[in-house]
Design a protein around this motif. Structure first.
Motif, PDB file in Angstrom:
ATOM      1  N   ALA A 310       0.822  -1.218   0.000  1.00  0.00           N
ATOM      2  CA  ALA A 310       0.000   0.000   0.000  1.00  0.00           C
ATOM      3  C   ALA A 310       0.852   1.262   0.000  1.00  0.00           C
ATOM      4  O   ALA A 310       0.443   2.301  -0.545  1.00  0.00           O
ATOM      5  N   GLN A 311       2.031   1.190   0.596  1.00  0.00           N
ATOM      6  CA  GLN A 311       2.870   2.378   0.777  1.00  0.00           C
ATOM      7  C   GLN A 311       3.891   2.579  -0.334  1.00  0.00           C
ATOM      8  O   GLN A 311       4.352   3.705  -0.560  1.00  0.00           O
ATOM      9  N   ASP A 312       4.268   1.494  -1.014  1.00  0.00           N
ATOM     10  CA  ASP A 312       5.353   1.548  -2.000  1.00  0.00           C
ATOM     11  C   ASP A 312       4.780   1.374  -3.401  1.00  0.00           C
ATOM     12  O   ASP A 312       4.745   0.269  -3.953  1.00  0.00           O
ATOM     13  N   ARG A 313       4.309   2.455  -3.984  1.00  0.00           N
ATOM     14  CA  ARG A 313       3.664   2.387  -5.304  1.00  0.00           C
ATOM     15  C   ARG A 313       4.614   1.896  -6.399  1.00  0.00           C
ATOM     16  O   ARG A 313       4.221   1.065  -7.227  1.00  0.00           O
ATOM     17  N   PRO A 314       5.871   2.352  -6.456  1.00  0.00           N
ATOM     18  CA  PRO A 314       6.774   1.825  -7.487  1.00  0.00           C
ATOM     19  C   PRO A 314       6.951   0.318  -7.397  1.00  0.00           C
ATOM     20  O   PRO A 314       6.998  -0.368  -8.427  1.00  0.00           O
ATOM     21  N   MET A 315       7.054  -0.223  -6.170  1.00  0.00           N
ATOM     22  CA  MET A 315       7.169  -1.666  -6.015  1.00  0.00           C
ATOM     23  C   MET A 315       5.915  -2.364  -6.535  1.00  0.00           C
ATOM     24  O   MET A 315       5.993  -3.368  -7.257  1.00  0.00           O
ATOM     25  N   ALA A 316       4.736  -1.847  -6.177  1.00  0.00           N
ATOM     26  CA  ALA A 316       3.484  -2.457  -6.618  1.00  0.00           C
ATOM     27  C   ALA A 316       3.386  -2.451  -8.141  1.00  0.00           C
ATOM     28  O   ALA A 316       2.988  -3.455  -8.756  1.00  0.00           O
ATOM     29  N   GLU A 317       3.746  -1.345  -8.768  1.00  0.00           N
ATOM     30  CA  GLU A 317       3.675  -1.254 -10.224  1.00  0.00           C
ATOM     31  C   GLU A 317       4.658  -2.220 -10.879  1.00  0.00           C
ATOM     32  O   GLU A 317       4.339  -2.838 -11.906  1.00  0.00           O
ATOM     33  N   ARG A 318       5.848  -2.355 -10.310  1.00  0.00           N
ATOM     34  CA  ARG A 318       6.835  -3.280 -10.865  1.00  0.00           C
ATOM     35  C   ARG A 318       6.348  -4.726 -10.771  1.00  0.00           C
ATOM     36  O   ARG A 318       6.473  -5.510 -11.715  1.00  0.00           O
ATOM     37  N   ILE A 319       5.753  -5.073  -9.632  1.00  0.00           N
ATOM     38  CA  ILE A 319       5.282  -6.439  -9.413  1.00  0.00           C
ATOM     39  C   ILE A 319       4.198  -6.818 -10.417  1.00  0.00           C
ATOM     40  O   ILE A 319       4.240  -7.887 -11.032  1.00  0.00           O
ATOM     41  N   VAL A 320       3.193  -5.957 -10.592  1.00  0.00           N
ATOM     42  CA  VAL A 320       2.105  -6.326 -11.500  1.00  0.00           C
ATOM     43  C   VAL A 320       2.575  -6.333 -12.952  1.00  0.00           C
ATOM     44  O   VAL A 320       2.098  -7.141 -13.761  1.00  0.00           O
ATOM     45  N   ARG A 321       3.508  -5.466 -13.282  1.00  0.00           N
ATOM     46  CA  ARG A 321       4.050  -5.469 -14.647  1.00  0.00           C
ATOM     47  C   ARG A 321       4.805  -6.769 -14.925  1.00  0.00           C
ATOM     48  O   ARG A 321       4.609  -7.412 -15.964  1.00  0.00           O
ATOM     49  N   ASN A 322       5.630  -7.190 -13.987  1.00  0.00           N
ATOM     50  CA  ASN A 322       6.376  -8.432 -14.155  1.00  0.00           C
ATOM     51  C   ASN A 322       5.446  -9.649 -14.150  1.00  0.00           C
ATOM     52  O   ASN A 322       5.670 -10.621 -14.875  1.00  0.00           O
ATOM     53  N   ALA A 323       4.413  -9.601 -13.318  1.00  0.00           N
ATOM     54  CA  ALA A 323       3.480 -10.720 -13.233  1.00  0.00           C
ATOM     55  C   ALA A 323       2.726 -10.898 -14.546  1.00  0.00           C
ATOM     56  O   ALA A 323       2.577 -12.023 -15.046  1.00  0.00           O
ATOM     57  N   ASN A 324       2.253  -9.805 -15.118  1.00  0.00           N
ATOM     58  CA  ASN A 324       1.538  -9.894 -16.382  1.00  0.00           C
ATOM     59  C   ASN A 324       2.447 -10.430 -17.487  1.00  0.00           C
ATOM     60  O   ASN A 324       2.043 -11.282 -18.290  1.00  0.00           O
ATOM     61  N   ARG A 325       3.682  -9.974 -17.512  1.00  0.00           N
ATOM     62  CA  ARG A 325       4.637 -10.451 -18.515  1.00  0.00           C
ATOM     63  C   ARG A 325       4.911 -11.943 -18.325  1.00  0.00           C
ATOM     64  O   ARG A 325       5.006 -12.706 -19.308  1.00  0.00           O
ATOM     65  N   PHE A 326       5.006 -12.391 -17.081  1.00  0.00           N
ATOM     66  CA  PHE A 326       5.257 -13.803 -16.781  1.00  0.00           C
ATOM     67  C   PHE A 326       4.124 -14.670 -17.325  1.00  0.00           C
ATOM     68  O   PHE A 326       4.362 -15.706 -17.954  1.00  0.00           O
ATOM     69  N   VAL A 327       2.886 -14.269 -17.082  1.00  0.00           N
ATOM     70  CA  VAL A 327       1.741 -15.062 -17.541  1.00  0.00           C
ATOM     71  C   VAL A 327       1.690 -15.089 -19.067  1.00  0.00           C
ATOM     72  O   VAL A 327       1.464 -16.152 -19.669  1.00  0.00           O
ATOM     73  N   GLN A 328       1.904 -13.949 -19.693  1.00  0.00           N
ATOM     74  CA  GLN A 328       1.861 -13.909 -21.158  1.00  0.00           C
ATOM     75  C   GLN A 328       2.928 -14.803 -21.768  1.00  0.00           C
ATOM     76  O   GLN A 328       2.710 -15.422 -22.823  1.00  0.00           O
ATOM     77  N   THR A 329       4.072 -14.913 -21.098  1.00  0.00           N
ATOM     78  CA  THR A 329       5.197 -15.683 -21.637  1.00  0.00           C
ATOM     79  C   THR A 329       5.053 -17.176 -21.390  1.00  0.00           C
ATOM     80  O   THR A 329       5.337 -18.002 -22.271  1.00  0.00           O
ATOM     81  N   HIS A 330       4.608 -17.554 -20.199  1.00  0.00           N
ATOM     82  CA  HIS A 330       4.684 -18.960 -19.783  1.00  0.00           C
ATOM     83  C   HIS A 330       3.339 -19.688 -19.711  1.00  0.00           C
ATOM     84  O   HIS A 330       3.321 -20.905 -19.486  1.00  0.00           O
ATOM     85  N   HIS A 331       2.229 -18.992 -19.876  1.00  0.00           N
ATOM     86  CA  HIS A 331       0.927 -19.637 -19.669  1.00  0.00           C
ATOM     87  C   HIS A 331      -0.062 -19.273 -20.780  1.00  0.00           C
ATOM     88  O   HIS A 331      -1.184 -18.854 -20.510  1.00  0.00           O
ATOM     89  N   SER A 332       0.351 -19.480 -22.016  1.00  0.00           N
ATOM     90  CA  SER A 332      -0.489 -19.098 -23.144  1.00  0.00           C
ATOM     91  C   SER A 332      -1.525 -20.175 -23.458  1.00  0.00           C
ATOM     92  O   SER A 332      -1.272 -21.374 -23.311  1.00  0.00           O
ATOM     93  N   LEU A 333      -2.690 -19.742 -23.903  1.00  0.00           N
ATOM     94  CA  LEU A 333      -3.751 -20.661 -24.306  1.00  0.00           C
ATOM     95  C   LEU A 333      -3.342 -21.504 -25.507  1.00  0.00           C
ATOM     96  O   LEU A 333      -3.646 -22.704 -25.574  1.00  0.00           O
TER      97      LEU A 333
END
Length: 354
Positions: A310-333
């Motif tokens: 909640a307090q560290d917005r740059p960390m939160a933004e980095r995490i969700v950006r990396n998470a979305n990239r991970f799913v797109q790369t490794h878990h495609s339909l």
């Protein structure tokens, strides 16, 4: 589908497992069913095993001349073992993490493995457990990463519907926990810590899922949730609503004591919602702490991470950006569809044309 194993139109594939509403096995089965039916060559039937007694699931339920795909070594055992159809199996998670502790269940699962053409694991950590349990069948193992299918909310759907439904102030941070309610999912693990916390920001834990163990719900979960104004149990909700609720949440939570691979975490990662998950093997297979999600080993550690998020917005933004990239790369339909097409093609190569 491999050209050498192309199947004739109208052949039957049976998916066997315990497909109780809202469980990961049900989500997996429906996704596999969609993949196989999209070829236009196969008829797919689901056999939902309610219990583990052969008398309750007679062999006549499986169409003549079919092949089968079981999900969860123990729950699909009675149907697969009482039929002569060629089959492969998908590890469910609790089969190799929990059921193996019971000697009779282990023996039954060993018979299923022995008869299987191939055994699917969602990730290498689960595959390593399988090889450790049945090293003589290690050559049967196939790794197929589960894909993510997310319902996009219609453009005219208003934001904040979950807050409105629960009459929560707009500034309240919703923590969404999606789980079929049974002990292994441990939905009250964070309950006490979140109920004690009275600082800012205000968190509210929302539990979504079907009751799979009524006694556990009545004796443990319901009293805890009724006793706190910081927690709500919503029950099961349709997938379309669930994904809209995810997109509205501050974070998606996982509290499982044991996990194969949590579909809801992948869905949240796809939707760019932070995931905060219990530090167990299945969650470690997709989450790298502080990179594409957060892992905790105690309720207090989870609360500390939520406050940091909640307090560290740059960390939160980095995490969700990396998470979305991970799913797109490794878990495609597309990759998952091709893998299950090939799995079923291999079964048809074992099945003589009736």
């Amino acid at each position: 589908m491999d050209e050498g194993n192309r199947v004739e139109k109208g052949r039957d594939v049976v998916l066997v497992g315990s497909f109780r509403g809202g469980t990961g096995n049900e989500v997996t089965a429906k996704r596999i069913q969609h993949h196989l039916e999209s070829t236009g060559l196969l008829r797919v039937t689901l056999i939902n095993v309610i219990c583990n007694h052969r008398d309750a699931v007679p062999s006549t339920m499986m169409p003549s001349g079919s092949v089968a795909l079981g999900i969860h070594l123990y729950r699909c055992a009675d149907v697969l073992l009482s039929n002569t159809a060629p089959y492969s199996v998908v590890l469910g998670g609790t089969d190799v993490n929990e059921y193996v502790r019971n000697q009779s269940a282990l023996e039954v699962m060993g018979r299923v493995v022995e008869g299987a053409r191939q055994v699917v694991a969602f990730h290498e950590r689960l595959g390593a457990k399988f090889r450790g349990l049945w090293p003589q069948h290690a050559q049967k193992l196939v790794l197929i990463a589960p894909a993510v299918f997310v319902h996009s909310p219609p453009p005219d759907r208003p934001r904040g519907m979950l807050h409105q439904r629960l009459a929560l102030p707009a500034e309240t941070r919703v923590l969404l926990l999606v789980a079929g309610i049974r002990p292994v999912k441990d939905p009250i693990f964070l309950h006490a810590a979140l109920s004690r916390y009275t600082g800012a920001p205000r968190f509210h834990l929302v539990l979504v899922g079907s009751v799979l163990d009524q006694a556990y719900y009545d004796q443990v979960v319901a009293p805890a949730f009724r006793a706190s104004d910081r927690t709500t149990y919503l029950g099961p909700v349709p997938q379309e609503d669930l994904h809209a609720y995810m997109a509205e949440s501050f974070a998606v939570i996982n509290t499982s004591r044991s996990e194969g691979l949590a579909n809801t975490l992948l869905e949240a990662m796809h939707l760019c919602v932070p995931v905060v998950a219990r530090d167990v093997e299945g969650n470690r297979s997709i989450i790298t702490h502080l990179n594409n999600g957060l892992l905790y080993d105690s309720p207090d550690a989870a609360l500390d991470l939520l406050l940091r998020l909640a307090q560290d917005r740059p960390m939160a933004e980095r995490i969700v950006r990396n998470a979305n990239r991970f799913v797109q790369t490794h878990h495609s339909l597309a990759a998952e569809r091709a893998a299950y097409d090939n799995l079923v093609s291999a079964l048809w190569s074992d099945r003589k044309t009736p």
